[in-house]
Design an enzyme around this catalytic site. Sequence first.
Site: not given
Length: 347
Positions: A104, A91, A332, A118, A111, A115
């Site tokens: 961005c 994205e 996100c 997230c 990932c 976190c």
Amino acid sequence: MIDIKSLTLKELKDEMQKLGEKTFRAKQLYEWMHVKLARDYEEMTNIPKSLIEKCREKFAYTSVKEVMVQTSAIDGTKKFLFELADGNFVESVWMKYHHGNSVCISSQVGCRMGCRFCASTLDGLERSLLPGEMLDQIYAISRSTGERVSNVVVMGTGEPLDNYDNLLQFIHMLSDENGLNISQRNITVSTCGIVENMRRLADEKLQITLALSLHGSTQEKRAELMPIARKYHIEEVVEACRYYFEQTGRRITFEYSLVGGVNDTQEDAENLCNLVGDINCHINLIPVNPIKERDYIESEHRDILKFQNKLEKKHINVTIRREMGRDIDGACGQLRRRVSKEKTVTV
Ligand code: SAH
């Protein structure tokens, strides 16, 4: 196969030499890829067919495929979903500000930092992106919108300092005068705080902005939200920020996502002042964007203002992040996740 879009001009010249070609061909190819933003070799009208054939044999040509665009009815922010050559998705977001257009980008597929709030990390890390794949997100958006990109933030999916070498190559190429020539001052890299790589980055003495995702003002609170904090103590991370400023003269940005009832009290604000009050910095307060997989909630508006006020009283530079494109994205990483899941179900 080497990805030709990930090569610097110097590396491309070396490759041309190996192929027995004149080095000026490298300059022409580089311009097609990084200035004219060619989608494929086909568009390169001044390159001989024979050389194009050689390139096709020897190099992969990264070109991300736009599979979805969502446009915000509120502020025109656009969220892009791109497909990579291996079928993965990333994205990227395009935001229009009065001072120019900002993109961005993602630095990894997924990932591994974990976190808690997230969405990008829920399925772990698939792989890191190549420099060419990071660049091409910007190029594809530039082509699609027909507008010049003036700012780039590496704040999409992924941990950029977990993809250090490719990130560095990407920054050099993005700010290269032979390419898009985006000033390093207009490039921001956001990290969850991988200390040794923050220090390495400081030693590169680039002019980019370093943003640190802090999200907690004490070691305990930070570790609750960010597993990486168990590896690097908060003091160590803040010290690395001080070092970055010393080495580069660039003001640090601290990102602090406000989570209702978790890190948004007056005591948290007070601790934050004590933690970073002596650093030349800017604090960006981000009302947390709740994701359905977790039960974190946004802070009350008046708590956000009180938090900001407390910092301002201590003369700390603070802004509340404008919520762009709230109607299109959810948090996100959610778009990629949704589409990847749909794909796996239908395939
Ligand atoms: N890995 C890097 C960059 C990607 S995340 C980093 O950690 O900084 C970009 C920023 O968005 C980080 O500050 C991250 O903590 C924040 N973020 C991620 N999900 C969020 C959410 N649901 N609400 C608010 N901020 C979020």
